[in-house]
Scaffold this motif. Structure first.
Motif: not given
Length: 351
Positions: A47-51, A154-157, A177-183
């Protein structure tokens, strides 16, 4: 000449997150998982990353984050309770039916978004969603002059967002995916107790999981209930003693004073795991990490604390767990799973 009543609106935005879409799309993209129980989400950090991302994209200040999710009978899970405690975050829960479908989430989102737009509380809205059911919310906000910025995963396809929702939004952005991966991380699965094997090598003791400690004392399949008289006769026959009324009475209760199950099915495993995790989370909030650390490494709780866990769970459940040994096993598993996760301890691994 009449004075205009129009007052310039300060730039302000709100973030609306359809957690069902965010979690499902991210789980599939990052971990190839289809169920939430297969992965863990660092929701507070996410949530902190999104805001933070919204702050870098939009002009103005954040009003708050609206987090839309679902739970069976609208009873929040452990993670949802944590989210509800975060500052500037409003948890909105719909119902999760037996088929795993969210009900009422889109209606709540439209109601909140339209109300903020109507009262000129925001100039911009970030919508992280993919379902076409969100389209009426977008149109309602835009009718009051609010700009809607659609975010997706980001969609898988192909695409994982409805075409009309993309068309009607003012701007569109895809979170990589790089943005979301850490969480997002794969969940540690509690191992099923295995058959007895050779003893561990000297000086290397195996650390049992909560399931192995507690569930091993109860057969996986419970036998059908036996009438009291027949049970007494069987006990007496095995002991070579005569059946008496006192023998019958003595065998209708367990040796520890807990009532014998009447054959009804107890609470399901997922529900008990959630309650166990919730109680552990509550303890972490109220007593702090230092006090919880005193219980480690586990997985056996001191009798006083184990009793308190049972009492708290029965309050949460609204019924007694004493006839259901298996349910209490799941309860303890949930408790330790949350504690182990808090301290980064592997479950069921060798020492």
């Amino acid at each position: 000449m009449a004075t205009s009543e129009f007052v310039p609106q300060p730039a302000r935005y709100a973030v609306f997150v359809d957690a069902g879409y965010l979690y499902a799309a991210s789980g599939a993209l990052l971990l190839d998982c289809g169920s939430r129980r297969e992965y863990r989400v660092a929701a507070e950090k996410l949530i902190k990353a999104l805001t933070g991302h919204a702050d870098s994209r939009l002009v103005g200040e954040l009003l708050r984050v609206y987090w839309f999710d679902a739970a069976p009978k609208k009873q929040p899970t452990v993670d949802q309770r944590v989210i509800a405690n975060l500052p500037l975050v409003k948890l909105r829960l719909g119902n999760l039916n037996a088929q795993g479908q969210q009900k009422g989430v889109d209606a709540q989102l439209r109601e909140d978004l339209e109300a903020l737009a109507r009262h000129r509380a925001i100039t911009d809205a970030v919508l992280l969603a993919g379902d076409e059911d969100m389209l009426p919310a977008v149109e309602a906000a835009q009718a009051y002059g609010v700009r809607v910025h659609l975010w997706g995963v980001e969609p898988t396809h192909g695409s994982n967002q409805a075409e009309w929702l993309v068309w009607e939004s003012d701007t569109v952005e895809v979170l990589s995916a790089d943005f979301l991966r850490p969480y997002f991380t794969k969940a540690k699965v509690l191992p099923v107790p295995a058959a007895p094997s050779a003893p561990a090598a000297p000086g290397r003791a195996a650390v049992p999981s909560p399931s192995q400690v507690f569930a091993g004392r109860t057969p996986a399949v419970k036998p059908p209930p036996v009438p009291a008289g027949a049970r007494a006769g069987q006990v007496a026959a095995n002991a070579g003693t005569q059946v008496t009324p006192s023998t019958v009475a003595a065998t209708t209760t367990s040796t520890v004073g807990a009532p014998i199950s009447d054959g009804k099915l107890g609470p399901d495993r997922d529900h008990m795991l959630e309650i166990g995790e919730h109680v552990a989370q509550k303890w972490l909030f109220e007593r702090g990490r230092d006090n919880i650390r005193d219980l480690l490494p586990g997985p056996i709780l001191p009798p006083v604390i184990d009793k308190e866990l049972l009492i708290e769970a029965e309050k949460e459940l609204g019924s007694s767990l004493r006839p259901y040994q298996e349910a209490r096993t799941f309860l303890r598993d949930g408790f330790w799973e949350r504690v182990y996760r808090e301290f980064g301890i592997g479950i069921g691994k060798s020492g």
